[in-house]
Write a protein that holds these residues in place. Sequence first.
Motif, short mmCIF file in Angstrom:
data_model
loop_
_atom_site.label_atom_id
_atom_site.label_comp_id
_atom_site.label_asym_id
_atom_site.label_seq_id
_atom_site.Cartn_x
_atom_site.Cartn_y
_atom_site.Cartn_z
N VAL A 13 0.66 -10.67 2.95
CA VAL A 13 -0.78 -10.57 2.69
C VAL A 13 -1.55 -9.85 3.80
N PRO A 14 -1.37 -10.20 5.09
CA PRO A 14 -2.11 -9.47 6.13
C PRO A 14 -1.84 -7.97 6.12
N GLN A 17 -3.94 -6.44 3.29
CA GLN A 17 -5.35 -6.44 3.65
C GLN A 17 -5.66 -5.38 4.70
N ALA A 20 -5.50 -1.88 3.10
CA ALA A 20 -6.63 -1.62 2.20
C ALA A 20 -7.89 -1.21 2.97
N LYS A 21 -8.00 -1.63 4.23
CA LYS A 21 -9.16 -1.26 5.04
C LYS A 21 -9.08 0.18 5.54
N ALA A 50 -4.32 -11.73 -3.31
CA ALA A 50 -4.99 -10.83 -2.37
C ALA A 50 -5.37 -9.52 -3.05
N LEU A 54 -9.13 -7.82 -3.70
CA LEU A 54 -9.44 -6.47 -3.23
C LEU A 54 -9.65 -5.48 -4.38
#
Length: 312
Positions: A13-14, A17, A20-21, A50, A54
């Motif tokens: 998951v991290p 995330q 995606a940034k 997640a 997003l």
Amino acid sequence: MRIVFMGTPTFAVPALQALAKKHEVVLTVTQPDRPQGRGQKVAFSPVKEAALALSIPLLQPEKVRTAEVVTVIAAVRPEAIIVVAFGQILPADILSIPALGCINLHASLLPKYRGAAPIHWSIFSGDTKSGNTTMLMDKGMDTGAILLSNEVAVGGDTTTGQLHDALSQTGAQLLLDTLHGLENGSIKPAPQNESAATYAPKLTKEMELIDWSLTSWEIHNKIRGMNPWPVAYTVTKAGRLKILRSRLAPGKEALTPLGHVSGLSGEGFYMATGDGCLEILEVQQESRKRMLANVFAQGMDIEELFCMEKPQ
């Protein structure tokens, strides 16, 4: 950069995330929803949850080795495919899609601990350091060329759960650094040293039972390596007793046979091992909550509880 992300558990998951940034994640591929728990209620994978948060499109194939799945992934034109604990082996048709290749984040310092359970085996082995590796995927099991790696210190009481969380966070940054290096040409893939390769196979139920004839150090590593899952246990007259935390007791002499209680301590009790004693700090009885070992020992004949001829 246009990215397809493939992953399933919490560990991944991290990474999703973070990507995606900084990048355009055009598709997330994760395992199908599965029944979980005693009630067998269908649950989403952590990566699916997640991705939904997003607003990233999802694909959940039973098998990725189909022409339909290959077509869907190719249609979104990824420049790179990122794989983090996905749970299926990718076919050559998918490996060949992105220009920058399929990049896997593996939770070990390759070529050490190839395979399904690198974090567990690192703790079992008593390693003082671990880390992540990014590699270009090939047809083998974690055999691809190494791109980048990072290191994480491992303490003598670090559990699998604690190392898992640390590697999950540092791995996300390692993936960002890897993509940046591939984009600007500063990273050159390096083949793995096959002579140094070791393997971390899946855990079996038989491994959960503690063998008290082993050294205190080996048993301590098993206990923390099995924490929080699947948890090591021993057998008592009252049934299975899970052992969640322990502490080495150098110089403490065993006064009882192997696998028997050899006295109480301020925080728990001592168990006789192959080379002395191991202090037990936290336990869990069947169908009960985990508790401190000294609380467990109160109000019972704990020495008699462990007096069994052999495990059942």
